[in-house]
Design an enzyme around this catalytic site. Structure first.
Site, PDB file in Angstrom:
ATOM      1  N   LYS A 119     -23.882 108.925 -10.313  1.00  0.00           N
ATOM      2  CA  LYS A 119     -22.854 107.921 -10.083  1.00  0.00           C
ATOM      3  C   LYS A 119     -21.581 108.265 -10.865  1.00  0.00           C
ATOM      4  O   LYS A 119     -21.609 109.135 -11.754  1.00  0.00           O
ATOM      5  CB  LYS A 119     -23.398 106.548 -10.503  1.00  0.00           C
ATOM      6  CG  LYS A 119     -24.577 106.039  -9.641  1.00  0.00           C
ATOM      7  CD  LYS A 119     -25.088 104.693 -10.177  1.00  0.00           C
ATOM      8  CE  LYS A 119     -26.142 104.059  -9.300  1.00  0.00           C
ATOM      9  NZ  LYS A 119     -26.607 102.753  -9.838  1.00  0.00           N
ATOM     10  N   TYR A 170     -25.980  99.782  -0.481  1.00  0.00           N
ATOM     11  CA  TYR A 170     -26.509  98.677  -1.285  1.00  0.00           C
ATOM     12  C   TYR A 170     -26.647  97.373  -0.498  1.00  0.00           C
ATOM     13  O   TYR A 170     -26.616  96.290  -1.090  1.00  0.00           O
ATOM     14  CB  TYR A 170     -25.609  98.458  -2.511  1.00  0.00           C
ATOM     15  CG  TYR A 170     -25.890  99.429  -3.643  1.00  0.00           C
ATOM     16  CD1 TYR A 170     -27.193  99.709  -4.051  1.00  0.00           C
ATOM     17  CD2 TYR A 170     -24.849 100.052  -4.330  1.00  0.00           C
ATOM     18  CE1 TYR A 170     -27.449 100.594  -5.093  1.00  0.00           C
ATOM     19  CE2 TYR A 170     -25.100 100.943  -5.376  1.00  0.00           C
ATOM     20  CZ  TYR A 170     -26.407 101.197  -5.748  1.00  0.00           C
ATOM     21  OH  TYR A 170     -26.676 102.060  -6.788  1.00  0.00           O
ATOM     22  N   PHE A 219     -23.471  90.225  -8.504  1.00  0.00           N
ATOM     23  CA  PHE A 219     -22.808  91.440  -8.988  1.00  0.00           C
ATOM     24  C   PHE A 219     -22.451  92.412  -7.859  1.00  0.00           C
ATOM     25  O   PHE A 219     -21.988  93.516  -8.120  1.00  0.00           O
ATOM     26  CB  PHE A 219     -23.696  92.152 -10.025  1.00  0.00           C
ATOM     27  CG  PHE A 219     -25.091  92.472  -9.523  1.00  0.00           C
ATOM     28  CD1 PHE A 219     -25.338  93.599  -8.749  1.00  0.00           C
ATOM     29  CD2 PHE A 219     -26.155  91.623  -9.813  1.00  0.00           C
ATOM     30  CE1 PHE A 219     -26.610  93.889  -8.283  1.00  0.00           C
ATOM     31  CE2 PHE A 219     -27.446  91.909  -9.340  1.00  0.00           C
ATOM     32  CZ  PHE A 219     -27.661  93.045  -8.577  1.00  0.00           C
ATOM     33  N   ARG A 256     -38.068 108.597 -10.078  1.00  0.00           N
ATOM     34  CA  ARG A 256     -37.905 107.219 -10.569  1.00  0.00           C
ATOM     35  C   ARG A 256     -38.369 107.102 -12.021  1.00  0.00           C
ATOM     36  O   ARG A 256     -37.742 106.431 -12.833  1.00  0.00           O
ATOM     37  CB  ARG A 256     -38.716 106.240  -9.708  1.00  0.00           C
ATOM     38  CG  ARG A 256     -38.116 105.895  -8.369  1.00  0.00           C
ATOM     39  CD  ARG A 256     -36.855 105.076  -8.414  1.00  0.00           C
ATOM     40  NE  ARG A 256     -37.001 103.715  -8.860  1.00  0.00           N
ATOM     41  CZ  ARG A 256     -36.056 102.785  -8.688  1.00  0.00           C
ATOM     42  NH1 ARG A 256     -34.908 103.081  -8.084  1.00  0.00           N
ATOM     43  NH2 ARG A 256     -36.216 101.565  -9.138  1.00  0.00           N
ATOM     44  N   THR A 279     -34.071  99.936 -14.016  1.00  0.00           N
ATOM     45  CA  THR A 279     -32.729  99.615 -13.508  1.00  0.00           C
ATOM     46  C   THR A 279     -31.795  99.167 -14.637  1.00  0.00           C
ATOM     47  O   THR A 279     -30.655  99.632 -14.736  1.00  0.00           O
ATOM     48  CB  THR A 279     -32.843  98.489 -12.455  1.00  0.00           C
ATOM     49  OG1 THR A 279     -33.778  98.889 -11.459  1.00  0.00           O
ATOM     50  CG2 THR A 279     -31.496  98.182 -11.833  1.00  0.00           C
ATOM     51  N   ARG A 321     -31.629 106.840 -17.678  1.00  0.00           N
ATOM     52  CA  ARG A 321     -30.857 105.598 -17.810  1.00  0.00           C
ATOM     53  C   ARG A 321     -30.915 105.058 -19.241  1.00  0.00           C
ATOM     54  O   ARG A 321     -29.933 104.519 -19.752  1.00  0.00           O
ATOM     55  CB  ARG A 321     -31.379 104.567 -16.813  1.00  0.00           C
ATOM     56  CG  ARG A 321     -31.005 104.899 -15.372  1.00  0.00           C
ATOM     57  CD  ARG A 321     -31.751 104.047 -14.386  1.00  0.00           C
ATOM     58  NE  ARG A 321     -31.168 104.084 -13.050  1.00  0.00           N
ATOM     59  CZ  ARG A 321     -31.658 103.423 -12.006  1.00  0.00           C
ATOM     60  NH1 ARG A 321     -32.738 102.683 -12.145  1.00  0.00           N
ATOM     61  NH2 ARG A 321     -31.068 103.500 -10.828  1.00  0.00           N
ATOM     62  N   ASN A 360     -25.809 102.718 -14.777  1.00  0.00           N
ATOM     63  CA  ASN A 360     -27.043 103.423 -15.127  1.00  0.00           C
ATOM     64  C   ASN A 360     -27.079 104.870 -14.646  1.00  0.00           C
ATOM     65  O   ASN A 360     -28.123 105.438 -14.427  1.00  0.00           O
ATOM     66  CB  ASN A 360     -28.267 102.622 -14.659  1.00  0.00           C
ATOM     67  CG  ASN A 360     -28.159 102.209 -13.207  1.00  0.00           C
ATOM     68  OD1 ASN A 360     -27.321 102.740 -12.481  1.00  0.00           O
ATOM     69  ND2 ASN A 360     -28.998 101.290 -12.773  1.00  0.00           N
ATOM     70  N   HIS A 384     -28.636 107.036  -9.232  1.00  0.00           N
ATOM     71  CA  HIS A 384     -29.424 106.308  -8.243  1.00  0.00           C
ATOM     72  C   HIS A 384     -30.599 107.192  -7.865  1.00  0.00           C
ATOM     73  O   HIS A 384     -30.451 108.407  -7.772  1.00  0.00           O
ATOM     74  CB  HIS A 384     -28.601 106.017  -6.982  1.00  0.00           C
ATOM     75  CG  HIS A 384     -29.466 105.577  -5.835  1.00  0.00           C
ATOM     76  ND1 HIS A 384     -29.925 104.284  -5.713  1.00  0.00           N
ATOM     77  CD2 HIS A 384     -30.003 106.267  -4.798  1.00  0.00           C
ATOM     78  CE1 HIS A 384     -30.693 104.199  -4.642  1.00  0.00           C
ATOM     79  NE2 HIS A 384     -30.768 105.393  -4.068  1.00  0.00           N
ATOM     80  N   GLU A 443     -31.809 106.223   3.185  1.00  0.00           N
ATOM     81  CA  GLU A 443     -30.699 106.701   2.359  1.00  0.00           C
ATOM     82  C   GLU A 443     -30.337 108.156   2.650  1.00  0.00           C
ATOM     83  O   GLU A 443     -29.157 108.501   2.714  1.00  0.00           O
ATOM     84  CB  GLU A 443     -31.068 106.544   0.884  1.00  0.00           C
ATOM     85  CG  GLU A 443     -31.203 105.088   0.467  1.00  0.00           C
ATOM     86  CD  GLU A 443     -31.671 104.908  -0.963  1.00  0.00           C
ATOM     87  OE1 GLU A 443     -31.620 103.773  -1.446  1.00  0.00           O
ATOM     88  OE2 GLU A 443     -32.097 105.893  -1.607  1.00  0.00           O
TER      89      GLU A 443
HETATM   90  P1  IDP Z   1     -32.378 100.631  -8.743  1.00  0.00           P
HETATM   91  O1  IDP Z   1     -31.054 101.355  -8.805  1.00  0.00           O
HETATM   92  O2  IDP Z   1     -33.184 100.821 -10.011  1.00  0.00           O
HETATM   93  O3  IDP Z   1     -33.166 100.951  -7.502  1.00  0.00           O
HETATM   94  P2  IDP Z   1     -31.611  98.101  -7.501  1.00  0.00           P
HETATM   95  O4  IDP Z   1     -32.280  96.787  -7.695  1.00  0.00           O
HETATM   96  O5  IDP Z   1     -31.782  98.785  -6.182  1.00  0.00           O
HETATM   97  O6  IDP Z   1     -32.077  99.062  -8.705  1.00  0.00           O
HETATM   98  O7  IDP Z   1     -30.062  97.876  -7.795  1.00  0.00           O
HETATM   99  C1  IDP Z   1     -29.104  98.834  -7.438  1.00  0.00           C
HETATM  100  C2  IDP Z   1     -28.072  98.927  -8.534  1.00  0.00           C
HETATM  101  O8  IDP Z   1     -27.430  97.664  -8.713  1.00  0.00           O
HETATM  102  C3  IDP Z   1     -28.636  99.263  -9.903  1.00  0.00           C
HETATM  103  O9  IDP Z   1     -28.863 100.656 -10.084  1.00  0.00           O
HETATM  104  C4  IDP Z   1     -27.567  98.726 -10.823  1.00  0.00           C
HETATM  105  O10 IDP Z   1     -26.446  99.624 -10.909  1.00  0.00           O
HETATM  106  C5  IDP Z   1     -27.127  97.454 -10.091  1.00  0.00           C
HETATM  107  N1  IDP Z   1     -27.877  96.276 -10.529  1.00  0.00           N
HETATM  108  C6  IDP Z   1     -29.142  95.922 -10.181  1.00  0.00           C
HETATM  109  N2  IDP Z   1     -29.511  94.767 -10.738  1.00  0.00           N
HETATM  110  C7  IDP Z   1     -28.452  94.360 -11.471  1.00  0.00           C
HETATM  111  C8  IDP Z   1     -28.213  93.182 -12.286  1.00  0.00           C
HETATM  112  O11 IDP Z   1     -29.073  92.304 -12.445  1.00  0.00           O
HETATM  113  N3  IDP Z   1     -26.995  93.094 -12.880  1.00  0.00           N
HETATM  114  C9  IDP Z   1     -26.032  94.063 -12.730  1.00  0.00           C
HETATM  115  N4  IDP Z   1     -26.195  95.169 -11.969  1.00  0.00           N
HETATM  116  C10 IDP Z   1     -27.403  95.315 -11.340  1.00  0.00           C
HETATM  117 MG    MG Z   2     -32.790 100.513  -5.539  1.00  0.00          MG
END
Ligand code: IDP
Ligand code: MG
Length: 167
Positions: free
Chosen positions: A10, A50, A58, A91, A97, A108, A122, A125, A136
């Site tokens: 990212k 997304y 957010f 992962r 996350t 991360r 983080n 992805h 994806e």
């Molecule tokens: P992942 O990236 O671990 O698969 P997802 O739930 O798919 O997690 O969320 C995608 C992205 O959205 C995360 O990588 C992060 O950048 C952001 N994100 C997810 N949950 C939150 C949150 O609760 N607050 C702020 N940003 C979040």
């Molecule tokens: Mg995800």
């Protein structure tokens, strides 16, 4: 089972010059790189990527983050990794996350942060399951950009397609 997974470095990962570190960490998996390219992320691509989070508070910030607007670096490095248990291995290496909850030695956990606006920056992805990986990879890559037949393909003939070629 051999499988493929999408990884994005990212914009925060790029701005922090973490590309080399992240690729080194990923090499621990012994997976193969099947595709790699820099991508300027359009609002449409970020929103589609997304879309499962569109009702989250957010979401708006997340879309600007993936496009690089928070970092002045308007691109991401997109990769496809292939091999045994690729999705789970990447992962696990990526970590949770929320970067503050991620294992400190994970990617991360090592490099992520939460911004004052609450965005989880983080740095990478990684697809979380086979269905998501397929959606994806097909969203980010064309079949000709991947060095294996990731999914079934078909051949079509296009006559009036405009494209740049070397002058
Ligand atoms: P992942 O990236 O671990 O698969 P997802 O739930 O798919 O997690 O969320 C995608 C992205 O959205 C995360 O990588 C992060 O950048 C952001 N994100 C997810 N949950 C939150 C949150 O609760 N607050 C702020 N940003 C979040
Ligand atoms: Mg995800």
């Amino acid at each position: 089972m051999k499988e493929q997974t999408l990884i994005l470095i990212k914009p925060d990962g790029l701005v922090k010059s973490l590309t080399g570190n992240i690729l080194t960490r990923l090499s621990e998996t012994k997976l193969e790189i099947a595709a790699a390219k820099m991508v300027c992320v359009s609002p449409e691509l970020a929103t589609e990527h997304y879309k499962h989070l569109k009702d989250q508070p957010f979401f708006g910030e997340l879309i600007t983050y993936l496009q690089g607007q928070l970092h002045g670096r308007y691109k991401v490095l997109a990769l496809v990794y292939w091999g045994e248990d690729a999705i789970g291995k990447v992962r696990a290496l990526a970590g949770a996350t929320n970067p503050e909850e991620a294992e400190p030695t994970s990617i991360r956990g090592s490099y992520g942060r939460i911004t004052s606006k609450g965005v989880y920056e983080n740095v990478i992805h990684a697809s979380s399951n086979a269905e998501e990986a397929e959606r994806e990879i097909k969203l980010w890559f064309q079949p000709s950009e991947i060095i294996l037949d990731a999914y079934p393909v078909k051949t079509i003939t296009q006559t009036s397609v405009q494209q740049k070629v070397w002058a």
